[in-house]
Design a protein around this motif. Structure first.
Motif, PDB file in Angstrom:
ATOM      1  N   ALA A  89      -8.460   1.899 -11.331  1.00 44.10           N
ATOM      2  CA  ALA A  89      -7.256   1.117 -11.024  1.00 44.10           C
ATOM      3  C   ALA A  89      -7.523  -0.381 -11.138  1.00 44.10           C
ATOM      4  CB  ALA A  89      -6.757   1.461  -9.624  1.00 44.10           C
ATOM      5  N   LEU A  90      -8.671  -0.826 -10.674  1.00 48.56           N
ATOM      6  CA  LEU A  90      -9.028  -2.245 -10.795  1.00 48.56           C
ATOM      7  C   LEU A  90      -9.109  -2.674 -12.256  1.00 48.56           C
ATOM      8  CD1 LEU A  90     -11.740  -2.466  -8.009  1.00 48.56           C
ATOM      9  CD2 LEU A  90      -9.700  -3.915  -8.119  1.00 48.56           C
ATOM     10  N   GLU A  91      -9.674  -1.822 -13.096  1.00 52.45           N
ATOM     11  CA  GLU A  91      -9.767  -2.166 -14.513  1.00 52.45           C
ATOM     12  C   GLU A  91      -8.381  -2.267 -15.140  1.00 52.45           C
ATOM     13  OE1 GLU A  91     -11.497  -0.439 -18.745  1.00 52.45           O
ATOM     14  OE2 GLU A  91     -12.553   0.099 -16.883  1.00 52.45           O
ATOM     15  N   ILE A  92      -7.507  -1.333 -14.821  1.00 55.80           N
ATOM     16  CA  ILE A  92      -6.140  -1.386 -15.359  1.00 55.80           C
ATOM     17  C   ILE A  92      -5.455  -2.666 -14.907  1.00 55.80           C
ATOM     18  CG2 ILE A  92      -3.861  -0.299 -15.313  1.00 55.80           C
ATOM     19  CD1 ILE A  92      -5.353   2.403 -14.905  1.00 55.80           C
ATOM     20  N   ALA A  93      -5.569  -2.987 -13.614  1.00 50.57           N
ATOM     21  CA  ALA A  93      -4.893  -4.172 -13.071  1.00 50.57           C
ATOM     22  C   ALA A  93      -5.450  -5.455 -13.641  1.00 50.57           C
ATOM     23  CB  ALA A  93      -5.011  -4.177 -11.546  1.00 50.57           C
ATOM     24  N   PRO A  97      -2.414  -6.815 -16.268  1.00 51.04           N
ATOM     25  CA  PRO A  97      -1.877  -7.193 -14.951  1.00 51.04           C
ATOM     26  C   PRO A  97      -0.369  -7.059 -14.825  1.00 51.04           C
ATOM     27  CG  PRO A  97      -2.710  -9.121 -16.137  1.00 51.04           C
ATOM     28  CD  PRO A  97      -3.189  -7.916 -16.884  1.00 51.04           C
ATOM     29  N   LYS A  98       0.370  -7.254 -15.898  1.00 52.22           N
ATOM     30  CA  LYS A  98       1.824  -7.170 -15.808  1.00 52.22           C
ATOM     31  C   LYS A  98       2.325  -5.737 -15.630  1.00 52.22           C
ATOM     32  CE  LYS A  98       2.741 -11.414 -18.405  1.00 52.22           C
ATOM     33  NZ  LYS A  98       3.412 -12.014 -19.585  1.00 52.22           N
ATOM     34  N   ARG A  99       1.452  -4.758 -15.849  1.00 52.70           N
ATOM     35  CA  ARG A  99       1.860  -3.362 -15.717  1.00 52.70           C
ATOM     36  C   ARG A  99       1.665  -2.824 -14.297  1.00 52.70           C
ATOM     37  NH1 ARG A  99       0.950   0.450 -20.801  1.00 52.70           N
ATOM     38  NH2 ARG A  99       2.736   1.334 -19.692  1.00 52.70           N
ATOM     39  N   ALA A 188      -7.952 -11.925 -13.008  1.00 50.63           N
ATOM     40  CA  ALA A 188      -6.692 -11.725 -13.728  1.00 50.63           C
ATOM     41  C   ALA A 188      -5.721 -10.842 -12.948  1.00 50.63           C
ATOM     42  CB  ALA A 188      -6.963 -11.108 -15.095  1.00 50.63           C
ATOM     43  N   ILE A 189      -6.187 -10.193 -11.895  1.00 50.94           N
ATOM     44  CA  ILE A 189      -5.332  -9.278 -11.131  1.00 50.94           C
ATOM     45  C   ILE A 189      -4.311 -10.077 -10.323  1.00 50.94           C
ATOM     46  CG2 ILE A 189      -5.289  -7.572  -9.264  1.00 50.94           C
ATOM     47  CD1 ILE A 189      -8.044  -6.636 -10.224  1.00 50.94           C
ATOM     48  N   THR A 190      -3.050  -9.734 -10.493  1.00 49.93           N
ATOM     49  CA  THR A 190      -1.968 -10.408  -9.769  1.00 49.93           C
ATOM     50  C   THR A 190      -1.269  -9.485  -8.774  1.00 49.93           C
ATOM     51  OG1 THR A 190      -0.430  -9.853 -11.562  1.00 49.93           O
ATOM     52  CG2 THR A 190      -1.524 -11.997 -11.676  1.00 49.93           C
ATOM     53  N   ALA A 191      -1.585  -8.203  -8.811  1.00 44.68           N
ATOM     54  CA  ALA A 191      -0.878  -7.223  -7.988  1.00 44.68           C
ATOM     55  C   ALA A 191      -1.137  -7.446  -6.504  1.00 44.68           C
ATOM     56  CB  ALA A 191      -1.315  -5.812  -8.375  1.00 44.68           C
ATOM     57  N   LEU A 216      -9.572 -11.385  -4.593  1.00 40.21           N
ATOM     58  CA  LEU A 216      -8.272 -11.171  -5.225  1.00 40.21           C
ATOM     59  C   LEU A 216      -7.232 -12.120  -4.648  1.00 40.21           C
ATOM     60  CD1 LEU A 216      -8.180  -7.267  -5.467  1.00 40.21           C
ATOM     61  CD2 LEU A 216      -9.031  -8.927  -7.137  1.00 40.21           C
ATOM     62  N   ALA A 217      -6.282 -12.484  -5.473  1.00 42.74           N
ATOM     63  CA  ALA A 217      -5.334 -13.539  -5.096  1.00 42.74           C
ATOM     64  C   ALA A 217      -4.396 -13.113  -3.977  1.00 42.74           C
ATOM     65  CB  ALA A 217      -4.519 -13.959  -6.328  1.00 42.74           C
ATOM     66  N   ASP A 218      -4.021 -11.827  -3.925  1.00 39.36           N
ATOM     67  CA  ASP A 218      -3.012 -11.359  -2.969  1.00 39.36           C
ATOM     68  C   ASP A 218      -3.484 -10.034  -2.393  1.00 39.36           C
ATOM     69  OD1 ASP A 218      -0.766 -10.733  -1.524  1.00 39.36           O
ATOM     70  OD2 ASP A 218       0.516 -10.357  -3.257  1.00 39.36           O
ATOM     71  N   ALA A 219      -4.419 -10.100  -1.437  1.00 40.40           N
ATOM     72  CA  ALA A 219      -5.042  -8.877  -0.939  1.00 40.40           C
ATOM     73  C   ALA A 219      -5.290  -8.967   0.553  1.00 40.40           C
ATOM     74  CB  ALA A 219      -6.358  -8.631  -1.665  1.00 40.40           C
ATOM     75  N   ARG A 220      -5.248  -7.805   1.179  1.00 39.28           N
ATOM     76  CA  ARG A 220      -5.658  -7.719   2.577  1.00 39.28           C
ATOM     77  C   ARG A 220      -6.485  -6.453   2.778  1.00 39.28           C
ATOM     78  NH1 ARG A 220      -0.180  -5.830   3.403  1.00 39.28           N
ATOM     79  NH2 ARG A 220      -0.135  -3.847   4.559  1.00 39.28           N
ATOM     80  N   HIS A 221      -7.276  -6.453   3.853  1.00 41.00           N
ATOM     81  CA  HIS A 221      -8.222  -5.378   4.122  1.00 41.00           C
ATOM     82  C   HIS A 221      -7.847  -4.673   5.418  1.00 41.00           C
ATOM     83  CE1 HIS A 221     -12.496  -4.298   5.651  1.00 41.00           C
ATOM     84  NE2 HIS A 221     -11.972  -3.266   5.026  1.00 41.00           N
ATOM     85  N   LEU A 222      -7.871  -3.338   5.388  1.00 42.44           N
ATOM     86  CA  LEU A 222      -7.603  -2.519   6.566  1.00 42.44           C
ATOM     87  C   LEU A 222      -8.764  -1.558   6.756  1.00 42.44           C
ATOM     88  CD1 LEU A 222      -5.721  -1.363   8.798  1.00 42.44           C
ATOM     89  CD2 LEU A 222      -4.755   0.142   7.025  1.00 42.44           C
ATOM     90  N   GLU A 223      -9.360  -1.566   7.954  1.00 42.32           N
ATOM     91  CA  GLU A 223     -10.448  -0.647   8.286  1.00 42.32           C
ATOM     92  C   GLU A 223      -9.895   0.490   9.145  1.00 42.32           C
ATOM     93  OE1 GLU A 223     -13.680  -0.883   7.398  1.00 42.32           O
ATOM     94  OE2 GLU A 223     -14.848   0.186   8.915  1.00 42.32           O
ATOM     95  N   LEU A 224     -10.212   1.736   8.776  1.00 38.90           N
ATOM     96  CA  LEU A 224      -9.774   2.909   9.520  1.00 38.90           C
ATOM     97  C   LEU A 224     -10.916   3.404  10.400  1.00 38.90           C
ATOM     98  CD1 LEU A 224      -7.951   4.833   6.636  1.00 38.90           C
ATOM     99  CD2 LEU A 224      -6.934   3.293   8.331  1.00 38.90           C
TER     100      LEU A 224
END
Length: 254
Positions: A89-93, A97-99, A188-191, A216-224
């Motif tokens: 998924a990271l490689e695709i994004a 990135p627009k997809r 390059a990831i914008t998602a 990453l430009a727009d990311a957050r982390h959640l620990e379970l």
């Protein structure tokens, strides 16, 4: 070759990418929940897993997935990837990135990550068992390593079946073709991205999540606190609302 897949529902597309301990059946607990939440859901088997045979030439998983999206007429999608599926998924994004409208990564792997002594020891033990022809032993090693302490025996048995099948398919291949490595730039990831890690997982996967949440430009982390390496299977009733709420944060086109 088109990789094996299922499609259900209608609405904004969500593509589910499985862990390399499993195949697309790992997403059984998510399919109906995501469809009921108003999504068109696609899950697929990467090469050498589930119903997709081993490759007969050099291949690239990310290209296989985008080719499937093209076949299904999906221009944009949210991607949910677990472990090795997260790496795809990271490689695709990064490459397209627009997809990718949003990205949820569960205990994701990361190409180029330097493994800890614990992760190296796991890999070496798995290799030793497989070289000795002990598929059952290698399978059990993965089940014990990847499944958290709160999962039930039915979940363990399902992972056991998926991992054993993957080993059998991969070891039976007459010739092995390696993947084509594409250069990717994570910047390059914008998602919009959610990075999920688990307290009962090997520490490397939390380290990857923390690193990506910073990079990453727009990311957050959640620990379970309750989960092992496969939270989507271990407690789907707790994880599914997290995924659905996250998908609602980013209106998806296409």
């Amino acid at each position: 070759m088109t990789i094996s897949h299922d499609v259900a529902g209608s609405g904004p597309a969500v593509v589910l990418l499985h862990s390399t301990v499993c195949d697309r059946r790992m997403w059984d607990p998510q399919m109906a929940a995501l469809v009921d939440a108003g999504h068109r859901v696609v899950r697929c088997d990467l090469r050498g897993f589930g119903e997709t045979p081993m490759p007969d030439r050099p291949y690239n998983d990310a290209q296989d997935v985008t080719d499937l999206m093209d076949l299904l007429g999906i221009e944009h999608a949210a991607l949910i990837g677990a472990s090795g599926g997260g790496r795809v998924a990271l490689e695709i994004a990064a490459r397209w990135p627009k997809r990718v409208t949003s990205l949820a990564l569960l205990c994701t792997a990361l190409r180029g990550h330097e493994p800890s002594a614990e992760l190296r020891a796991f890999g070496e033990r798995e290799d030793t068992l497989l070289e000795a022809g002990d598929i059952a032993g290698a399978t059990e090693l993965n089940v014990e390593t990847c499944i958290g302490p709160h999962a039930d025996e039915a979940t363990r048995e399902k992972v056991r079946q998926m991992q054993s099948h993957a080993f059998e398919v991969q070891l039976a291949a007459a010739e092995e073709f390696g993947p084509i490595r594409a250069e990717t730039d994570l910047s390059a990831i914008t998602a919009h991205t959610l990075l999920i890690s688990s307290s009962h997982d090997i520490a490397d996967f939390r380290q990857i999540a923390v690193r990506l949440s910073d990079e990453l430009a727009d990311a957050r982390h959640l620990e379970l606190p309750w989960a092992g390496h496969l939270p989507s299977m271990e407690r789907p009733d707790e994880l599914n609302p997290v995924l659905i709420d996250f998908l609602r944060e980013t209106p998806a086109a296409g």
